[in-house]
Design an enzyme around this catalytic site. Sequence first.
Site, short mmCIF file in Angstrom:
data_model
loop_
_atom_site.label_atom_id
_atom_site.label_comp_id
_atom_site.label_asym_id
_atom_site.label_seq_id
_atom_site.Cartn_x
_atom_site.Cartn_y
_atom_site.Cartn_z
N ASP A 1 -9.00 45.39 -96.88
CA ASP A 1 -10.43 45.06 -96.83
C ASP A 1 -11.18 45.65 -98.01
O ASP A 1 -10.71 46.58 -98.68
CB ASP A 1 -11.05 45.55 -95.52
CG ASP A 1 -11.02 47.07 -95.37
OD1 ASP A 1 -9.99 47.69 -95.68
OD2 ASP A 1 -12.04 47.65 -94.93
N GLU B 1 -10.32 49.88 -93.51
CA GLU B 1 -10.50 51.25 -94.01
C GLU B 1 -11.95 51.52 -94.37
O GLU B 1 -12.45 52.64 -94.19
CB GLU B 1 -9.61 51.48 -95.23
CG GLU B 1 -9.54 52.92 -95.72
CD GLU B 1 -10.65 53.30 -96.71
OE1 GLU B 1 -10.82 54.49 -96.99
OE2 GLU B 1 -11.33 52.38 -97.21
#
Length: 576
Positions: free
Chosen positions: A160, A226
């Site tokens: 991400d 994350e």
Amino acid sequence: MGHPDFGQPLHLKGPSSSKRVFSAALLGLIFLTGAFLQYHRSIWLETKQQVGTSLCTQPSPPAEKSRYSSAYDTAEFKRTSAERLSGAVKVPTMSFDDMGPPREDERWAPFIEMHQYLEDTFPLVHGRMERTAVGGYSLVYTLQGSHSNLKPLLLTGHLDVVPALTALERWTFPPFEGKIDGGWVYGRGSADCKNNVIGILSAMEHLLQEGWTPERTILFAFGQDEEISGPRGAVSIAKFLEDKYGHYGISMIVDEGGMGLNNVYGAEFALPGIAEKGYVNAVITVEMAGGHSSIPSRHTSIGILSKIISAIEDSEVFHPNINAESPIWGYLSCVAEHGEKNLVPAWIRKAVSSPSPDFGSVAANFAATSLDNRYLIQTSKAATVIYGGLKVNALAETATVNFNSRIDIFSSREKPPSLSFTKIGCLSNPIVSEVSRIYVELAKPIAEKYSLHLEGEAYSKEPSIGNITFEWDDPHDPSPISPARAGNVAWDVFSKAVQASFGHDVITAPSAMTGNTDTRHYWNLTRNIYRWSPSRVGTRLNIHTVDEKIKIDTHIDAIRFYTELMLIADQTLEEF
């Protein structure tokens, strides 16, 4: 994640949601605290050094570059590598603070595309390694080694990226174009951290192409969230791997982060983060009577909250802290040992050579060198989100601010005398509790002066005009500290990989992290966690902001490092 600020836009939950989150976190913290503290102490029993002894011995003889990485210097490999990274950047795998469940929130859809892109781009990896999706869209790759008695090596990153939806006119190229220009790859995720993910997979693709088969099992783990603290991704990865390999069943973890490669006082240092600071969000709310703005009360919720914000910002309750066990003391020892003597400041040379260093003076001097360095050794406090009021002619009934704190690895444990644990919600987490008490203590004089209740308790004899409440979001203590001295197998493997990738003159030295990575969830997997993105300072830029980019040569350096790391770990038969 980036350095020095690894934060992301904060999503403040409503009171009932925040309390549920806090309650769940609290139960977990109560259970984990005892085990964590014992673990933290045991790590230091392994890594503690006597003051005055060398903390910075490097592997000797130095490791040489392997035959496998010679192909990385060709123009064709550089072109292919840049295109692979560019293609990954084009997939807009943005994570948002309010992401819903996988397969229910349509914003997860790009992760399906990313999975397919990786499968198409790395056919040998996907033909030889077992790929498992966990937590929705996080990926764990396994290449089984021939010796099952060797603990696996785990390389990690995240799929991400932080959103890139604003200030688009300021980008040189659109954030998800993946533009290759002038020796750079531009775009969101190019430097944080699709470069790591693509670098790891590129290294393995090349090794498999060359016919390499490992003795040690090799694992990759790439989280999906994350940038919002890993609640679905890294949490699920950690459970999956611990269930499979057991507590401390991994030899070592190398994740993103650290301070890269930097020339300091005439020597070049590789600076992995061997520890991360703790974390807590203090969500402070002032509740008061509303009304029409044409007949305002003397004080309003927004006005009172502003006074609390000023009191916290203006206070000097957190101080720089270094001791003999600090990663930064290890870094300074390396600087003194390997830097050019005429360039290393006298205060560093004096402290490191002293049998009894004045650590207070060392901390003050180090903090004065830069703001970045200060917050490697000091708890931070920053107002990050504020809201209050709905209409220009109505007095706000509530006003809320979020203060984000990154908690020093060796927090000073100063305890304001007048508030007990029960006044701040019975936080059992000891270091977070210390910071929380300080926040509440700073609000107490305002509650007393302006006659407000503080957490429902009166501090003034006058009638109360409102209430000040605190909630604690996403609290966790600083991480354990990984071993970082010659003779520790994991540290030696890491240091040899640096030598083989970047040259014999590069010194591997311990450092710390001001922010957090997915490794916050991996503490049970291994004692050996090193956070490092292989990049020289100035070649990986604008993380989390406009014109994020990375030099293609830096990306190639990372592929070389991951290659050498896997090879050296595989050749190392000692117990990690």
